[in-house]
Design an enzyme around this catalytic site. Sequence first.
Site, mmCIF file in Angstrom:
data_model
loop_
_atom_site.group_PDB
_atom_site.id
_atom_site.type_symbol
_atom_site.label_atom_id
_atom_site.label_comp_id
_atom_site.label_asym_id
_atom_site.label_seq_id
_atom_site.Cartn_x
_atom_site.Cartn_y
_atom_site.Cartn_z
ATOM 1 N N ARG A 114 62.378 -4.765 -27.122
ATOM 2 C CA ARG A 114 62.720 -5.790 -28.118
ATOM 3 C C ARG A 114 64.170 -6.212 -28.092
ATOM 4 N NH1 ARG A 114 60.609 -2.183 -31.798
ATOM 5 N NH2 ARG A 114 62.615 -1.718 -32.761
ATOM 6 N N TYR A 135 65.365 10.608 -20.158
ATOM 7 C CA TYR A 135 65.560 11.237 -18.856
ATOM 8 C C TYR A 135 64.909 12.623 -18.918
ATOM 9 C CZ TYR A 135 68.310 12.451 -14.654
ATOM 10 O OH TYR A 135 68.698 12.828 -13.402
ATOM 11 N N ARG A 188 56.780 12.712 -5.197
ATOM 12 C CA ARG A 188 57.259 14.031 -5.660
ATOM 13 C C ARG A 188 58.127 13.766 -6.881
ATOM 14 N NH1 ARG A 188 61.651 15.566 -7.283
ATOM 15 N NH2 ARG A 188 63.032 15.741 -5.510
ATOM 16 N N GLU A 277 64.448 7.597 -4.814
ATOM 17 C CA GLU A 277 64.255 8.656 -5.810
ATOM 18 C C GLU A 277 62.890 9.308 -5.663
ATOM 19 O OE1 GLU A 277 66.768 9.447 -8.021
ATOM 20 O OE2 GLU A 277 65.505 11.183 -8.416
ATOM 21 N N ASP A 278 62.887 10.609 -5.619
ATOM 22 C CA ASP A 278 61.665 11.402 -5.671
ATOM 23 C C ASP A 278 60.621 11.021 -4.620
ATOM 24 O OD1 ASP A 278 62.999 12.712 -7.621
ATOM 25 O OD2 ASP A 278 61.598 12.331 -9.237
ATOM 26 N N ASP A 300 69.133 9.995 -3.852
ATOM 27 C CA ASP A 300 69.707 10.734 -4.966
ATOM 28 C C ASP A 300 69.369 12.216 -4.880
ATOM 29 O OD1 ASP A 300 70.691 11.289 -7.576
ATOM 30 O OD2 ASP A 300 68.667 11.041 -8.374
ATOM 31 N N ASP A 301 68.126 12.522 -4.542
ATOM 32 C CA ASP A 301 67.696 13.924 -4.535
ATOM 33 C C ASP A 301 68.370 14.710 -3.427
ATOM 34 O OD1 ASP A 301 65.548 13.841 -6.653
ATOM 35 O OD2 ASP A 301 64.961 12.199 -5.349
ATOM 36 N N ALA A 337 63.077 25.387 0.237
ATOM 37 C CA ALA A 337 63.584 24.755 1.456
ATOM 38 C C ALA A 337 62.979 23.366 1.609
ATOM 39 C CB ALA A 337 63.248 25.629 2.663
ATOM 40 N N ASN A 456 63.398 20.935 -11.993
ATOM 41 C CA ASN A 456 63.030 20.149 -13.181
ATOM 42 C C ASN A 456 61.522 19.969 -13.244
ATOM 43 O OD1 ASN A 456 65.723 19.563 -13.975
ATOM 44 N ND2 ASN A 456 65.856 18.084 -12.314
HETATM 45 N N1 LIG Z 1 68.915 19.561 -10.665
HETATM 46 C C1 LIG Z 1 68.824 18.453 -9.999
HETATM 47 O O1 LIG Z 1 69.673 17.570 -10.085
HETATM 48 C C2 LIG Z 1 67.659 18.245 -9.095
HETATM 49 C C3 LIG Z 1 67.698 17.174 -8.210
HETATM 50 C C4 LIG Z 1 66.628 16.946 -7.363
HETATM 51 C C5 LIG Z 1 65.538 17.791 -7.417
HETATM 52 N N2 LIG Z 1 65.516 18.814 -8.287
HETATM 53 C C6 LIG Z 1 64.358 19.695 -8.376
HETATM 54 O O2 LIG Z 1 64.199 20.432 -7.178
HETATM 55 C C7 LIG Z 1 62.873 20.919 -7.126
HETATM 56 C C8 LIG Z 1 62.421 20.934 -5.688
HETATM 57 O O3 LIG Z 1 62.339 19.651 -5.176
HETATM 58 P P1 LIG Z 1 61.918 19.422 -3.638
HETATM 59 O O4 LIG Z 1 61.812 17.963 -3.439
HETATM 60 O O5 LIG Z 1 62.828 20.161 -2.726
HETATM 61 O O6 LIG Z 1 60.490 20.062 -3.639
HETATM 62 P P2 LIG Z 1 59.582 20.425 -2.421
HETATM 63 O O7 LIG Z 1 58.209 20.554 -2.952
HETATM 64 O O8 LIG Z 1 59.848 19.530 -1.276
HETATM 65 O O9 LIG Z 1 60.119 21.873 -1.988
HETATM 66 C C9 LIG Z 1 59.903 23.035 -2.708
HETATM 67 C C10 LIG Z 1 60.345 24.208 -1.861
HETATM 68 O O10 LIG Z 1 60.204 25.372 -2.631
HETATM 69 C C11 LIG Z 1 59.544 26.354 -1.844
HETATM 70 N N3 LIG Z 1 58.814 27.300 -2.698
HETATM 71 C C12 LIG Z 1 57.625 27.111 -3.308
HETATM 72 N N4 LIG Z 1 57.238 28.257 -3.902
HETATM 73 C C13 LIG Z 1 58.225 29.154 -3.683
HETATM 74 C C14 LIG Z 1 58.399 30.516 -4.027
HETATM 75 N N5 LIG Z 1 57.475 31.167 -4.739
HETATM 76 N N6 LIG Z 1 59.531 31.151 -3.621
HETATM 77 C C15 LIG Z 1 60.475 30.498 -2.905
HETATM 78 N N7 LIG Z 1 60.342 29.215 -2.531
HETATM 79 C C16 LIG Z 1 59.233 28.555 -2.919
HETATM 80 C C17 LIG Z 1 58.629 25.577 -0.937
HETATM 81 O O11 LIG Z 1 58.240 26.322 0.209
HETATM 82 C C18 LIG Z 1 59.528 24.388 -0.591
HETATM 83 O O12 LIG Z 1 60.375 24.745 0.477
HETATM 84 C C19 LIG Z 1 62.072 20.032 -8.074
HETATM 85 O O13 LIG Z 1 61.692 20.769 -9.215
HETATM 86 C C20 LIG Z 1 63.060 18.954 -8.512
HETATM 87 O O14 LIG Z 1 62.875 18.551 -9.854
HETATM 88 C C21 LIG Z 1 66.562 19.068 -9.125
HETATM 89 O O1 LIG Z 2 65.306 13.683 -12.238
HETATM 90 C C1 LIG Z 2 66.093 14.596 -12.455
HETATM 91 O O2 LIG Z 2 66.340 15.033 -13.571
HETATM 92 C C2 LIG Z 2 66.839 15.223 -11.316
HETATM 93 C C3 LIG Z 2 66.254 15.030 -10.004
HETATM 94 O O3 LIG Z 2 66.419 13.745 -9.519
HETATM 95 C C4 LIG Z 2 64.832 15.501 -9.857
HETATM 96 O O4 LIG Z 2 64.127 14.922 -9.047
HETATM 97 O O5 LIG Z 2 64.452 16.471 -10.517
HETATM 98 MG MG LIG Z 3 64.861 13.087 -8.402
#
Ligand SMILES: NC(=O)c1ccc[n+]([C@@H]2O[C@H](COP(=O)([O-])OP(=O)(O)OC[C@H]3O[C@@H](n4cnc5c(N)ncnc54)[C@H](O)[C@@H]3O)[C@@H](O)[C@H]2O)c1
Ligand SMILES: O=C(O)C[C@H](O)C(=O)O
Ligand SMILES: [Mg+2]
Length: 627
Positions: A114, A135, A188, A277-278, A300-301, A337, A456
């Site tokens: 609005r 967020y 993701r 993103e994601d 960003d990630d 990883a 997250n």
């Molecule tokens: N804080 C931030 O700013 C921020 C930014 C980006 C992403 N994230 C978070 O990071 C997380 C991961 O994102 P991603 O894209 O790398 O995910 P992804 O699914 O690509 O990778 C996850 C990883 O974790 C591993 N994993 C799964 N189970 C596990 C276990 N029991 N023990 C150890 N490792 C394990 C997997 O093998 C994989 O390597 C998400 O929750 C996302 O929200 C946080």
């Molecule tokens: O979205 C967020 O809060 C951080 C990061 O970009 C994520 O993917 O978790």
């Molecule tokens: Mg993200």
Amino acid sequence: MSNFSRQVRLSSNLIRDVHYRISRSFTIECHRPTIIHKKGVDIIHNPWYNKGTAFSMTERDRLELRGLLPTNVQTVEQQIDRFKTDLKKIEMNARDGDTASLAKWRILNRLHDRNETMYYKILINQITEYAPIVYTPTVARVCQKYSGLFRRPRGMYFSAADRGEMMSMVYNWPSDQVDMIVVTDGSRIMGLGDLGVQGIGIAIGKLDLYVAAAGINPQRVLPIMIDVGTNNETLLKDPRYLGLQEHRLEGEEYVSIIDEFMEAVFNRWPHVIVQFEDFQAKWASTLLNRYRNTYRMFNDDVQGTAGVAVAGLLGAVRAQDKMMIDFPKQNIVVAGAGSEGVGVLKAARRTMARILGNNKHAFKSARSQFWVVDVNGLITEERTNVSDDIKPFARKTKEITRWGLKEGATLLEVVQEVKPDVLLGLSAVGGLFSKEILEAFRGSTSTRPAIFALSNPTTNAECTPEEAFSIVGKNIIFASGSPFKDVDLGGGEIGYSNQGNNMYLFPGIGLGTLLSGARIISDGMLQAASECLSEYMTEDEVHKGIIYPPISRIRDITKAVAAAVIREAIDERLAEGYREMSYRDLKRLNKEEILMHVENNMWQPDYPTLIYNNRRTFKHNLQGIRE
Ligand SMILES: NC(=O)c1ccc[n+]([C@@H]2O[C@H](COP(=O)([O-])OP(=O)(O)OC[C@H]3O[C@@H](n4cnc5c(N)ncnc54)[C@H](O)[C@@H]3O)[C@@H](O)[C@H]2O)c1
Ligand SMILES: O=C(O)C[C@H](O)C(=O)O
Ligand SMILES: [Mg+2]
């Protein structure tokens, strides 16, 4: 006049001119009225121009609004007060916290639809209260429930069915000026996996922060969803799901859609910045490498998170009363990883190598500071099927036998044997840092062990701050991706819960790139952003365990990050200038002047003066002429 004095006079004239431009761009941006081609109800129904009860009587006369609004003219403060009273009632009547947050999101979203100025005024003034709604973590719930919550579209949607049409479709967006795009394919979303078209929510949330933290004009942001299907079986069967109900496109077909999208948006808005993103790990780095040297884009990630994590790791070193030279001695266990884990590992290794002299040997030796554990345990050279990015971090069998470890060792075993300085989680597994693991981490050889539970949303955090402080000890450093409250440690002591989220970098990276007019976003610019964040906290704060700023200071840190990015873009000769400020002008500004330039270009949530003009060719409106 001598040559020397002529030169001095010339350069002081130039500097005066640049100062004039800095303040002029500010004055223009703030005081130029907005020219519109609408009158009456069309204005009230347009969120960019609507002021609701705040339209003054003269404006009501001028814009044919008289009689269309209740008589009482209110100030924006009165409007906000009324809105917040309503919000409070909803909160009090909600069943639980989750319901209350979703209800608040709904109400805020309706306000966004609005009256954008009021929406952003509330968000900016009460960022600590409302960032967790627009967020992380609430936006994650919103994405999960998006198909049910959908009322009005926001942003653009490109689907696999739009192949060959995107170049013309982008013209369906009403604005000729777009500064910032956040795009996702929904594969993701945070730690929630594939949410398909519903992932648009995160692009909207990120852009809310671009406006609130970086002061990007809300009329020039564009959230985009590229819907190439979903592999989420629940959504594929859900009759209410709003996206393509097909499995995701893969391989060449997928890449060709993203290629077409990039060509289309850069063709219409050549100076736009695109934030990826994601995107799932499988595509995140591939697409980043494909576009980063051609387009103004970043992930960003991968890149933002890495910068925030490295800044936090350096903060943890400072908190131990150690020097930067000690960073390359830290033993760091990384759980996860995926693309985030890889991004952090690579950036931390580069930083260690730079501290050690930036040579090949330093880079090689830095790898041995990391221990990477994924879903199958410790990654070693015996592991088959690891990505090229992770290979350099796979431990050598000879090395780990010394530590009594082997391929696939559990996280608990790794923590017990390595006694690391830092435990960092990007696994998307809530509670992964169990009681046993945290107890083992008590054996850390660090004077201030650091825990980064960065996944997250909140439910995916590897542990809570209460668990960390109560099990590992009061002296630790703690950071999480989503917000948690500080912990009362008793006796007047506080366990600080830092929010280690990429929100402290992406808005500044975007704003700095925009104002520098850099052609691409280089590693150096990202590094400058991360260093700026790591230096932002005072010694006193760091000693208390505060390694990231509170969200209430997000506009200030974003300004500093943007200025650092601009300075680096100038040094690397990537800057081309923006609007009145050419590259040559930018180059003449000192550190303070760049900061002032950034501040002056940040949009403020003030109602603009609206002027009606029916000549559609009138083109001198910096706020953008909109229908
Ligand atoms: N804080 C931030 O700013 C921020 C930014 C980006 C992403 N994230 C978070 O990071 C997380 C991961 O994102 P991603 O894209 O790398 O995910 P992804 O699914 O690509 O990778 C996850 C990883 O974790 C591993 N994993 C799964 N189970 C596990 C276990 N029991 N023990 C150890 N490792 C394990 C997997 O093998 C994989 O390597 C998400 O929750 C996302 O929200 C946080
Ligand atoms: O979205 C967020 O809060 C951080 C990061 O970009 C994520 O993917 O978790
Ligand atoms: Mg993200």
